[in-house]
Enzyme design. Structure first.
Site, short mmCIF file in Angstrom:
data_model
loop_
_atom_site.label_atom_id
_atom_site.label_comp_id
_atom_site.label_asym_id
_atom_site.label_seq_id
_atom_site.Cartn_x
_atom_site.Cartn_y
_atom_site.Cartn_z
N HIS A 3 0.82 -1.21 0.00
CA HIS A 3 0.00 0.00 0.00
C HIS A 3 0.86 1.27 0.00
CE1 HIS A 3 -4.11 -1.79 0.56
NE2 HIS A 3 -3.34 -2.83 0.80
N GLY B 31 -4.18 -12.32 -5.34
CA GLY B 31 -3.30 -11.16 -5.18
C GLY B 31 -2.17 -11.18 -6.19
N GLU C 296 -8.44 0.92 -14.89
CA GLU C 296 -8.85 0.29 -13.62
C GLU C 296 -9.45 1.34 -12.67
OE1 GLU C 296 -7.23 -3.12 -12.75
OE2 GLU C 296 -8.14 -3.24 -10.78
N ASP D 235 0.66 -2.91 -9.98
CA ASP D 235 0.33 -4.11 -10.76
C ASP D 235 0.61 -3.89 -12.24
OD1 ASP D 235 -0.66 -4.62 -8.26
OD2 ASP D 235 -2.77 -4.48 -8.83
C1 GLA Z 1 -3.30 -4.02 -4.94
C2 GLA Z 1 -3.34 -2.76 -5.79
C3 GLA Z 1 -1.94 -2.13 -5.89
C4 GLA Z 1 -1.33 -1.93 -4.51
C5 GLA Z 1 -1.46 -3.20 -3.67
C6 GLA Z 1 -1.04 -3.01 -2.24
O1 GLA Z 1 -2.54 -5.00 -5.57
O2 GLA Z 1 -3.82 -3.06 -7.08
O3 GLA Z 1 -1.99 -0.93 -6.61
O4 GLA Z 1 -1.93 -0.84 -3.87
O5 GLA Z 1 -2.79 -3.72 -3.67
O6 GLA Z 1 0.29 -2.66 -2.16
#
Ligand code: GLA
Length: 391
Positions: free
Chosen positions: A33, A122, A158, A170
């Site tokens: 985050h 994730g 997104e 991501d």
């Molecule tokens: C998700 C979001 C990213 C990032 C992570 C936490 O994967 O898509 O942009 O904020 O959570 O680090």
């Protein structure tokens, strides 16, 4: 996977695609985050990916097919979809973002998708889809976007079309991944670089298949709490615009002025940013034990400060931490369920992973999915017949 994709495309549309692209999923190595707080983050593209096959058509209809679903046909590409077809919002969002970057919206297209990125783990299956679709459209429509602009367009899709306020992690990693390297992103200036990492490292994913029912709203809530932390730190006298502007020392001096929950969220992000910078240095110097310690510290901070872990993830990290063959482990991605990633040396083998999985099964009744990943390249074209005579 490419053969399945080609046959599905032919079955769905009775023709061959003109371009096939691939984009990888990713693990968040460290930097939890931090991205939307304008801090740095380190990730790795993995050898689990999404492939997209595309062909433009004269008819202004947009068609999408993927494993296990009927072909979705739409005439209005500006309107987000609900329900079963909502997965097409990722490519549709990118299409709209590319129009803002020069794509001439003439006619329609046919698209097929194939993926081996587990969703809900994730590992950013959605970013991989955005990047692969964006690359395919960019090629087929002759927009010629580079990785930087593809990453930004995909994140815009997104944020604005899908409606998830994610950062650039991501999409940035899926765009800039490189085999044998980690991707370092400075999310303030959108600077992407790579850090070589020796072949002796492997990345293991333990996917719990647990997903918080309020996952998306929890993510947005954290986002808001971080904004609130900035507001409260400003009120406490700091001249800042984001949490990445705050050093751990400045935070310690002012944290008593913050609400207790907001203070914990800020503490996680501010110290996590510091950990990412230290990991970058340690990686350069080959100090893997020090890297591993910071990965475990990152998880503890998610668990205790940011409140985005769950007991299944904590249990996996605890077992992995007890194994000397594991360098470091932590939850990867947004949290609130999902997967743990472990960075391990050569001594960590499938039988170790199996013993971790069986301990977990003993505790929670069901084994996690174990995936050994290798670090892979970012988005690219796999095959193209653009410019070739039609067939
Ligand atoms: C998700 C979001 C990213 C990032 C992570 C936490 O994967 O898509 O942009 O904020 O959570 O680090």
């Amino acid at each position: 996977m490419i053969n399945e994709l080609k046959s599905r495309f032919r079955e769905s549309y009775g023709a061959n695609p003109s371009v096939i692209t691939i984009a990888p999923g990713r693990v968040e190595v460290i930097g939890n985050h931090t991205d939307y707080n304008q801090g740095p983050v380190i990730g790795a593209a993995i050898d689990r990916s999404v492939m997209v096959a595309l062909r433009r058509t004269e008819e202004p209809i947009f068609k999408f097919s993927s494993a296990g679903s009927a072909v979705v046909k739409i005439a209005d590409p500006v309107k987000p979809q609900n329900g079963q077809a909502s997965w097409i919002n990722y490519p549709l969002g990118v299409y709209n973002a590319l129009i803002r970057r020069g794509l001439e919206p003439e006619g329609g297209f046919e698209m097929s998708v194939e993926s081996d990125v587990p969703s809900g783990a994730g590992l950013s299956s959605s970013a991989a889809l955005e990047l692969a679709a964006g690359k395919a459209m960019s090629e087929a429509y002759g927009v010629g976007l580079d990785s930087y602009n593809l990453a930004l367009a995909s994140r815009e899709a997104e944020n604005e079309f899908v409606g998830v306020p994610c950062g650039i992690l991501d999409q940035g990693v899926s765009a800039f991944g490189k085999a044998g390297h980690l991707v370092y992103i400075d999310c303030r200036d959108f600077e992407f670089s790579t850090i070589p990492i020796g072949d002796e490292f492997s990345i293991w994913i333990f996917n719990t298949h647990k997903k918080h029912s309020l996952l998306e709203s929890m993510y947005s809530k954290r986002h808001e709490e971080c904004h609130e932390a900035v507001a409260q730190l400003k009120a406490a006298g700091l001249d800042i615009t984001c949490l990445a502007d705050v050093s751990p020392e400045q935070f310690e001096e002012r944290k008593s002025a913050l609400d207790s929950v907001v203070s914990k969220r800020a503490e996680h992000v501010i110290y996590e940013i510091d950990r990412v910078k230290r990991v970058q240095e340690y990686l350069k110097n080959g100090e893997s034990a020090a890297v591993g310690k910071l990965l475990f510290a990152s998880h503890a901070s998610s668990r205790d400060q940011f409140g985005n872990s769950v007991e299944e993830l904590d249990y996996l990290v605890k077992i992995l931490e007890s194994l000397p063959e594991v360098i470091g482990a932590r939850l990867t991605g947004g949290g609130f369920g999902g997967a743990v990633m472990a960075l391990a040396g050569e001594a960590f083998t499938a039988s170790y992973a199996e013993s971790v999985a069986s301990a977990y099964r003993g505790m929670f009744g069901e084994a996690p999915e174990v995936i050994e990943c290798h670090i892979a390249d970012g988005v690219r074209v796999l095959e193209s017949r653009l410019g070739a005579p039609s067939y």
